[in-house]
Write a protein that holds these residues in place. Structure first.
Motif, short mmCIF file in Angstrom:
data_model
loop_
_atom_site.label_atom_id
_atom_site.label_comp_id
_atom_site.label_asym_id
_atom_site.label_seq_id
_atom_site.Cartn_x
_atom_site.Cartn_y
_atom_site.Cartn_z
N ARG A 181 14.71 -17.54 1.78
CA ARG A 181 16.13 -17.84 1.89
C ARG A 181 16.53 -17.81 2.66
O ARG A 181 17.11 -17.59 3.88
CB ARG A 181 15.93 -19.51 0.69
N ASN A 185 16.22 -24.19 -8.28
CA ASN A 185 15.74 -24.50 -9.39
C ASN A 185 15.90 -24.20 -10.92
O ASN A 185 15.94 -23.09 -10.38
CB ASN A 185 13.84 -24.62 -9.08
N THR A 237 12.98 -17.54 -3.36
CA THR A 237 15.24 -17.25 -2.89
C THR A 237 14.86 -16.69 -1.43
O THR A 237 15.52 -16.49 -0.88
CB THR A 237 15.99 -16.93 -3.74
N THR A 271 9.27 -26.92 -6.67
CA THR A 271 9.65 -27.71 -5.00
C THR A 271 10.53 -26.62 -4.54
O THR A 271 10.88 -27.56 -3.48
CB THR A 271 10.97 -29.25 -5.96
N HIS A 272 10.98 -26.30 -4.89
CA HIS A 272 12.13 -24.87 -4.78
C HIS A 272 11.20 -23.64 -3.45
O HIS A 272 11.06 -23.06 -3.79
CB HIS A 272 13.22 -24.31 -4.84
N GLU A 281 15.36 -27.97 2.03
CA GLU A 281 15.79 -27.44 0.62
C GLU A 281 16.09 -26.18 2.11
O GLU A 281 16.90 -25.60 2.41
CB GLU A 281 15.04 -25.83 0.08
N GLN A 330 14.50 -31.28 -8.94
CA GLN A 330 14.07 -30.71 -6.83
C GLN A 330 15.32 -31.18 -6.11
O GLN A 330 15.66 -30.90 -4.95
CB GLN A 330 13.10 -32.07 -6.43
N SER A 335 10.66 -31.35 -1.13
CA SER A 335 11.72 -30.68 -1.02
C SER A 335 11.61 -29.31 -0.72
O SER A 335 12.75 -28.39 -0.02
CB SER A 335 11.12 -30.49 -2.65
N ARG A 336 10.68 -28.93 -0.57
CA ARG A 336 10.78 -26.96 0.30
C ARG A 336 10.96 -27.44 1.87
O ARG A 336 12.05 -27.06 2.18
CB ARG A 336 9.87 -26.36 0.09
#
Length: 285
Positions: free
Chosen positions: A270, A250, A267, A263-264, A201, A245, A197-198
């Motif tokens: 990102r 999340n 932030t 699962t993320h 993203e 996910q 999942s990571r």
């Protein structure tokens, strides 16, 4: 950068883990049953993943007549990304979030909550929907659903270790193996699911920035969503945590083990990558 080969390997590992747990609990017969179940679950998820997830979160289809700006935005971004028009859904939910699902770009769907439509500006929402369409374009929306299905199945199978003590090669009871399977198998499944999942993203952030042409807007949206999502529970996801996910953020509480195995990605990391992309035109590795 997202690596399809790496994801395929991880999916093979989580399937193999399911089969291994079946073998530990039921010997040769358990191994065969687990293998057949794994094949069946993957096949079922392939054809029904979108319907399963949309039903779980209570999503309803919309069109240009009832959500014109939202629908037109998805259509315009889909054309820009060179994608078929996906089905568009709305979730009557205050918690701000969005996701994409479906087995391929020709059978895809995007969904957003009424909460995210209310808190984001049009520019920020474009960034979010471009992110979701990037998931569609990279064909990773199916992988996330299958990973969630298999991870949930491993946890369920491991629970049997509480009631059925595994047998060794000579048919003797082995309670230690049962305890190890009960705790370690779900942990391993969560780690694999988290890794898949990571990676997805980060790649969807990069692709969303390219599709929208405005990575800064997505960065601003992520910060705003995080500020709201912490205080507004998403009831459907609390009841079906494996679906978390698939969301852009999340929606589950970050406390305890949930935070450790989120699962993320972080932030702020990102946002940092997206702002750098906005300045340089290049998404950092």
């Amino acid at each position: 950068m997202f690596n399809l080969a790496k994801t395929a390997i991880l999916m093979a590992v989580i399937t193999a883990l399911f089969i291994f747990v079946g073998g530990v609990l039921g010997g040769g017969q358990g191994l065969i049953i687990a293998f057949l179940l794994a094949v069946g679950m993957n096949f079922f998820s392939y054809w029904n993943s979108d319907k399963m997830v949309l039903r779980m979160v209570g999503a309803n289809p919309v069109d240009e007549s009832n959500y014109p700006k939202y629908y037109q935005m998805v259509r315009e971004l889909s054309q820009k990304a060179g994608l078929p028009m996906p089905k568009v859904y709305i979730i009557e939910e205050d918690a701000p979030n969005a996701f994409a699902t479906g087995r391929n770009p020709e059978n895809a769907a995007v969904a957003a909550t009424t909460g995210i439509l209310s808190i984001l500006t049009e520019r920020e929402l474009r960034g979010v929907m471009a992110h979701e369409l990037s998931h569609v374009k990279h064909r990773d929306i199916l992988i996330s659903t299958i990973a969630a299905t298999m991870a949930g199945a491993i946890s369920s199978l491991a629970n049997f270790a509480m009631f059925f003590s595994p047998k060794d090669s000579e048919g003797r009871s082995n309670p230690i193996a049962g305890i190890l399977v009960m705790f370690l198998a779900p942990l391993a499944a969560s780690l694999i699911q988290m890794t898949i999942s990571r990676a997805r993203e980060y790649e969807a952030d990069r692709g969303g920035g390219e599709i929208s042409g405005d990575p800064e807007a997505l960065a601003m949206a992520l910060r705003k969503i995080e500020n709201y999502v912490k205080g507004i529970p998403f009831q459907a996801i609390e009841e079906h945590p494996a679906v978390a996910q698939m969301m852009i953020m999340n929606p589950l509480s970050a406390g305890g083990l949930r935070g450790l195995f989120s699962t993320h990605p972080d932030t702020e990391e990102r946002v940092r990558k997206l702002l750098q992309m906005s300045k340089t035109g290049i998404y950092p590795n």
